[in-house]
Motif scaffolding. Structure first.
Motif, PDB file in Angstrom:
ATOM      1  N   UNK A  41       7.788  -5.959   4.586  1.00 27.74           N
ATOM      2  CA  UNK A  41       8.161  -6.076   5.987  1.00 27.74           C
ATOM      3  C   UNK A  41       8.062  -4.711   6.656  1.00 27.74           C
ATOM      4  N   UNK A  42       7.931  -4.719   7.971  1.00 27.07           N
ATOM      5  CA  UNK A  42       7.853  -3.494   8.749  1.00 27.07           C
ATOM      6  C   UNK A  42       9.146  -3.224   9.491  1.00 27.07           C
TER       7      UNK A  42
ATOM      8  N   UNK B 120      26.175 -16.471  -8.030  1.00 21.64           N
ATOM      9  CA  UNK B 120      25.704 -17.683  -7.355  1.00 21.64           C
ATOM     10  C   UNK B 120      25.572 -17.451  -5.847  1.00 21.64           C
ATOM     11  N   UNK B 121      24.946 -16.307  -5.504  1.00 24.92           N
ATOM     12  CA  UNK B 121      24.792 -15.917  -4.101  1.00 24.92           C
ATOM     13  C   UNK B 121      23.308 -15.873  -3.735  1.00 24.92           C
ATOM     14  N   UNK B 122      22.958 -16.195  -2.493  1.00 26.14           N
ATOM     15  CA  UNK B 122      21.564 -16.054  -2.055  1.00 26.14           C
ATOM     16  C   UNK B 122      21.133 -14.587  -2.066  1.00 26.14           C
ATOM     17  N   UNK B 123      19.887 -14.376  -2.442  1.00 20.12           N
ATOM     18  CA  UNK B 123      19.292 -13.049  -2.459  1.00 20.12           C
ATOM     19  C   UNK B 123      17.945 -13.105  -1.764  1.00 20.12           C
ATOM     20  N   UNK B 124      17.738 -12.233  -0.774  1.00 18.55           N
ATOM     21  CA  UNK B 124      16.431 -12.103  -0.136  1.00 18.55           C
ATOM     22  C   UNK B 124      15.807 -10.789  -0.589  1.00 18.55           C
ATOM     23  N   UNK B 125      14.545 -10.875  -1.006  1.00 21.99           N
ATOM     24  CA  UNK B 125      13.834  -9.712  -1.529  1.00 21.99           C
ATOM     25  C   UNK B 125      12.620  -9.419  -0.656  1.00 21.99           C
ATOM     26  N   UNK B 126      12.635  -8.289   0.031  1.00 20.17           N
ATOM     27  CA  UNK B 126      11.490  -7.842   0.836  1.00 20.17           C
ATOM     28  C   UNK B 126      10.892  -6.641   0.126  1.00 20.17           C
ATOM     29  N   UNK B 127       9.731  -6.816  -0.461  1.00 20.56           N
ATOM     30  CA  UNK B 127       9.220  -5.761  -1.332  1.00 20.56           C
ATOM     31  C   UNK B 127       7.705  -5.744  -1.377  1.00 20.56           C
ATOM     32  N   UNK B 128       7.191  -4.549  -1.595  1.00 18.65           N
ATOM     33  CA  UNK B 128       5.769  -4.314  -1.794  1.00 18.65           C
ATOM     34  C   UNK B 128       5.447  -4.447  -3.279  1.00 18.65           C
ATOM     35  N   UNK B 129       4.254  -4.972  -3.589  1.00 21.75           N
ATOM     36  CA  UNK B 129       3.794  -5.042  -4.975  1.00 21.75           C
ATOM     37  C   UNK B 129       2.517  -4.204  -5.081  1.00 21.75           C
ATOM     38  N   UNK B 130       2.626  -3.035  -5.684  1.00 21.41           N
ATOM     39  CA  UNK B 130       1.448  -2.206  -5.912  1.00 21.41           C
ATOM     40  C   UNK B 130       0.575  -2.819  -6.997  1.00 21.41           C
ATOM     41  N   UNK B 131      -0.697  -2.459  -6.977  1.00 18.20           N
ATOM     42  CA  UNK B 131      -1.608  -2.945  -8.019  1.00 18.20           C
ATOM     43  C   UNK B 131      -1.109  -2.551  -9.408  1.00 18.20           C
ATOM     44  N   UNK B 132      -0.537  -1.339  -9.525  1.00 16.53           N
ATOM     45  CA  UNK B 132      -0.051  -0.866 -10.821  1.00 16.53           C
ATOM     46  C   UNK B 132       1.121  -1.694 -11.339  1.00 16.53           C
ATOM     47  N   UNK B 133       1.810  -2.390 -10.438  1.00 13.36           N
ATOM     48  CA  UNK B 133       2.988  -3.163 -10.819  1.00 13.36           C
ATOM     49  C   UNK B 133       2.729  -4.668 -10.825  1.00 13.36           C
TER      50      UNK B 133
ATOM     51  N   UNK C 181      -0.381   6.130   4.294  1.00 12.30           N
ATOM     52  CA  UNK C 181       0.152   5.159   5.240  1.00 12.30           C
ATOM     53  C   UNK C 181       0.010   5.709   6.653  1.00 12.30           C
ATOM     54  N   UNK C 182       0.059   4.819   7.642  1.00 10.36           N
ATOM     55  CA  UNK C 182       0.079   5.267   9.036  1.00 10.36           C
ATOM     56  C   UNK C 182       1.394   5.990   9.301  1.00 10.36           C
ATOM     57  N   UNK C 183       1.442   6.712  10.404  1.00 11.52           N
ATOM     58  CA  UNK C 183       2.656   7.432  10.816  1.00 11.52           C
ATOM     59  C   UNK C 183       3.149   6.830  12.125  1.00 11.52           C
ATOM     60  N   UNK C 184       4.197   5.991  12.106  1.00 11.21           N
ATOM     61  CA  UNK C 184       4.923   5.513  10.926  1.00 11.21           C
ATOM     62  C   UNK C 184       4.154   4.385  10.247  1.00 11.21           C
ATOM     63  N   UNK C 185       4.527   4.047   9.006  1.00 11.76           N
ATOM     64  CA  UNK C 185       3.814   2.984   8.290  1.00 11.76           C
ATOM     65  C   UNK C 185       3.941   1.635   8.987  1.00 11.76           C
ATOM     66  N   UNK C 186       2.907   0.824   8.839  1.00  7.14           N
ATOM     67  CA  UNK C 186       2.938  -0.528   9.397  1.00  7.14           C
ATOM     68  C   UNK C 186       3.876  -1.430   8.591  1.00  7.14           C
ATOM     69  N   UNK C 187       3.930  -1.184   7.270  1.00  8.01           N
ATOM     70  CA  UNK C 187       4.788  -1.987   6.390  1.00  8.01           C
ATOM     71  C   UNK C 187       5.608  -1.038   5.531  1.00  8.01           C
ATOM     72  N   UNK C 188       5.447  -1.115   4.211  1.00  7.01           N
ATOM     73  CA  UNK C 188       6.185  -0.247   3.298  1.00  7.01           C
ATOM     74  C   UNK C 188       5.711   1.193   3.460  1.00  7.01           C
ATOM     75  N   UNK C 189       6.599   2.123   3.232  1.00  4.33           N
ATOM     76  CA  UNK C 189       6.217   3.532   3.241  1.00  4.33           C
ATOM     77  C   UNK C 189       7.398   4.411   3.574  1.00  4.33           C
ATOM     78  N   UNK C 190       7.570   5.486   2.821  1.00  4.31           N
ATOM     79  CA  UNK C 190       8.705   6.369   3.025  1.00  4.31           C
ATOM     80  C   UNK C 190       8.348   7.691   3.664  1.00  4.31           C
TER      81      UNK C 190
END
Length: 350
Positions: free
Chosen positions: A235-236, A198-211, A11-20
């Motif tokens: 998201x970034x 019965x609550x709203x849930x927002x999911x911001x997530x990366x999907x790897x090819x393996x998953x 990933x870039x430093x810092x990552x553009x999107x997902x990345x730890x």
């Protein structure tokens, strides 16, 4: 001190999107510069840093559109560039797992290696037995459990700049899941909890090819079946203040020995409590009853959602500033650098 920071190239430093890992390297590098050190970063050319940058690849690997690429070749080329300049530095700080060990055996005593991943996989223990001269830093005490006899020098929890994310005193009425769609992250638990309440849930997530199969066969049908679940995608940093700050709580329903879990402190920076399963580093990161709740079941997690709404979001933010700032992280690493062989003499001479 003259310090080299050597990052993975995925990933870039810092990552553009997902990345730890690369995100932590970015925060640490800039904080060391702010503390007055002479820092050189070895990274891809799209890095954004206050340090001196030595670009070793035209761009980070994951978002490179080239159809064929070799991550091993890229990292070997980078390590060769670091090795050519090894005598220029007082400390060489690696974030590249163990791949540099054969290259740097002659100067292992001037290196620090932070391990960012899980250590319970076959073959890993033998590497650290074969190259015991490399001083290691864990990102949580729990991370060390598979390798108790390794050459551990310290544990340094991750940190991030206090002004990177905005504090949000009032949430916008939804639960959040942030990270990666994978079985060990258990996004299915997050969806089940939201459905039960019965609550709203927002999911911001990366999907790897393996998953991808896991997403298409398990998680996407769950998302499609519940109109209260919104899948945002990756998201970034520029989007996280709004996403995390608007959440009543971050759900961190992991089912694996998470070495740290950067998303937990990102939520805390926004004042958002964390509801996390009792796995891996969670007990070292979440102050139960202050910055969130540690749970062991979906029933406990559902109960914790109501209790999280009663937590003081300003206290959550204050605990983040106290424990997880990038400056605090950098100072802990400087303490390690100063304890290395010959470094005390260098500091006195300076």
């Amino acid at each position: 001190m003259k310090i080299a920071q050597v990052t993975p190239l995925y990933e870039a430093v810092p990552p553009k999107l997902y990345g730890g890992t690369e995100r932590v390297v970015a925060h640490l590098t800039d904080a060391l510069v702010d503390l007055g050190h002479d820092v050189t970063l070895f990274a891809s050319a799209d890095a954004e840093t206050r340090a001196r940058l030595i670009p070793v690849r035209d761009q980070a690997i994951r978002l490179d559109p080239a159809p064929l690429k070799s991550d091993l070749a890229a990292h070997m080329s980078m390590l060769t560039e670091v090795l050519k300049r090894a005598d220029d530095f007082d400390v060489i700080h690696f974030h590249t797992d163990m791949i540099h060990f054969p290259f740097f055996s002659r100067c292992a005593d001037k290196t620090v290696t932070t391990l960012h991943g899980r250590l319970d996989m076959k073959d890993i223990a033998g590497v650290y037995e074969r190259w015991p001269g490399f001083g290691l830093v864990s990102i949580s005490d729990d991370q060390r459990r598979p390798l108790p006899l390794a050459n551990w020098k310290a544990t340094v929890h991750h940190g991030m700049p206090g002004d990177l994310y905005r504090f949000a005193p009032k949430p916008a009425g939804y639960l959040a899941f942030l990270g990666r769609i994978s079985p060990e992250k258990r996004p299915d638990r997050a969806i089940d909890i939201a459905a039960k309440l019965n609550r709203p849930l927002k999911m911001a997530a990366k999907i790897d090819a393996a998953d991808k199969v896991y997403w298409e066969t398990v998680i996407k049908p769950m998302v499609d079946a519940n109109p209260l679940v919104e899948f945002v995608g990756e998201i970034g940093d520029h989007q996280k203040s709004a996403f995390l700050g608007g959440a009543e709580a971050l759900l961190f329903p992991i089912d694996w020995p998470e070495p740290f879990g950067l998303v937990m402190i990102e939520a805390m920076a926004c004042g958002t409590p964390v509801i996390a399963w009792d796995c891996g580093s969670v007990r070292e990161v979440v102050d139960d009853g202050v910055t969130g709740f540690i749970v062991r079941s979906q029933a406990e997690a559902a109960d914790a959602v109501a209790r999280a709404a009663r937590l003081d979001r300003r206290a959550v933010r204050a605990r983040f500033e106290e424990r997880f700032s990038s400056v605090a992280m950098a100072r802990r690493y400087v303490d390690i650098y100063e304890r290395m062989p010959l470094k005390a003499d260098l500091i006195e001479a300076a």
